[in-house]
Design an enzyme around this catalytic site. Sequence first.
Site, mmCIF file in Angstrom:
data_model
loop_
_atom_site.group_PDB
_atom_site.id
_atom_site.type_symbol
_atom_site.label_atom_id
_atom_site.label_comp_id
_atom_site.label_asym_id
_atom_site.label_seq_id
_atom_site.Cartn_x
_atom_site.Cartn_y
_atom_site.Cartn_z
ATOM 1 N N ASP A 235 0.831 -1.206 0.000
ATOM 2 C CA ASP A 235 0.000 0.000 0.000
ATOM 3 C C ASP A 235 0.866 1.257 0.000
ATOM 4 O OD1 ASP A 235 0.901 -0.155 2.605
ATOM 5 O OD2 ASP A 235 -1.080 -0.125 3.538
ATOM 6 N N SER A 236 2.197 1.074 0.100
ATOM 7 C CA SER A 236 3.122 2.201 -0.099
ATOM 8 C C SER A 236 3.001 2.788 -1.494
ATOM 9 C CB SER A 236 4.574 1.749 0.152
ATOM 10 O OG SER A 236 4.868 0.565 -0.572
ATOM 11 N N ASP B 210 -0.823 -6.211 -0.190
ATOM 12 C CA ASP B 210 -1.321 -5.590 1.034
ATOM 13 C C ASP B 210 -2.837 -5.439 1.015
ATOM 14 O OD1 ASP B 210 0.708 -5.117 2.859
ATOM 15 O OD2 ASP B 210 1.311 -3.227 1.943
ATOM 16 N N GLU C 216 8.509 -3.992 11.383
ATOM 17 C CA GLU C 216 8.887 -2.663 10.886
ATOM 18 C C GLU C 216 9.151 -1.711 12.049
ATOM 19 O OE1 GLU C 216 7.385 0.970 7.933
ATOM 20 O OE2 GLU C 216 6.261 -0.926 8.004
ATOM 21 N N GLU D 91 -1.877 -5.606 8.641
ATOM 22 C CA GLU D 91 -1.155 -5.018 9.765
ATOM 23 C C GLU D 91 -1.901 -5.241 11.069
ATOM 24 O OE1 GLU D 91 0.635 -1.243 7.156
ATOM 25 O OE2 GLU D 91 -0.459 -0.884 9.008
ATOM 26 N N LYS E 179 -1.191 -9.593 2.929
ATOM 27 C CA LYS E 179 -0.573 -9.104 4.159
ATOM 28 C C LYS E 179 -1.505 -8.106 4.833
ATOM 29 C CE LYS E 179 2.986 -6.128 4.116
ATOM 30 N NZ LYS E 179 2.501 -4.987 4.954
#
Length: 259
Positions: free
Chosen positions: A25-26, A64, A162, A95, A93
């Site tokens: 998502d970056s 993501d 991270e 978070e 993925k």
Amino acid sequence: MVTAYDAPSARVVSEAGADLILVGDSVAMVVLGYDDTLQVTVNDMAHHTAAVARTKPEAHIVADLPWMSYHVSAEETVQNAALLIRAGAQSVKLEGGRKRLPMIERIRDAEIPVMGHIGLTPQSLHAMGGFKVQGRHAEAARRLVQAAKSLSHAGCYAIVLEGVPVQVAEMVTEAVEIPTIGIGAGPHCDGQVLVYHDLLGLETRLAAKFVRRYADLDTLATEAVRCFADDVRSGAFPSSRESYHLSEVELAALGISGL
């Protein structure tokens, strides 16, 4: 693991021999121009995942799940994960720690592999007060270890760590049997991940401590475009060799000569 968001970057990452491609998502920040990752939707992620998947890379593709795509209900979470798999991802993925366990279990029940992500979780930047290193204190470090164990027990096949101190990343890595992949987490993780634009020097606005630039493509690209613009303005481009021409027969038929 290296991020990729389109076909050209996916080809580079795969041909370079990376084990995993993260359609992160970056993309919001390094491709789409947003200030954080909160602006991308699951449809955005599916779009970029499909572009990566069309290259049929050797590397495993993990996509993501973006912010608010796995927060509302287990049913919606599974549907969003399935959307990314249909787009070409081989795993997803998400978070967060123990509070994500119900969602992880439902995704796993749908036979979709899941990668976890703990420590500095960019989708939680407002709750964390910004992009800040996590696990700096003993109790916070213990919570990260417990979170990692919980994610492992829930069926995650790997965990991204991270923005955590070296010692904490080592503690987590030793505490779980699944691989850890670090970004800003020191050398003791099982693997490492960097953003494509960061490691190639294409993103120059941000300078996180953990980024190592292996090239300066921003400078090279800027100079190449500058040279092109100069050549166009001066008439040096295109040359005769870079242009198409009619044959002498066709020129004669048109009554044109001397060109």
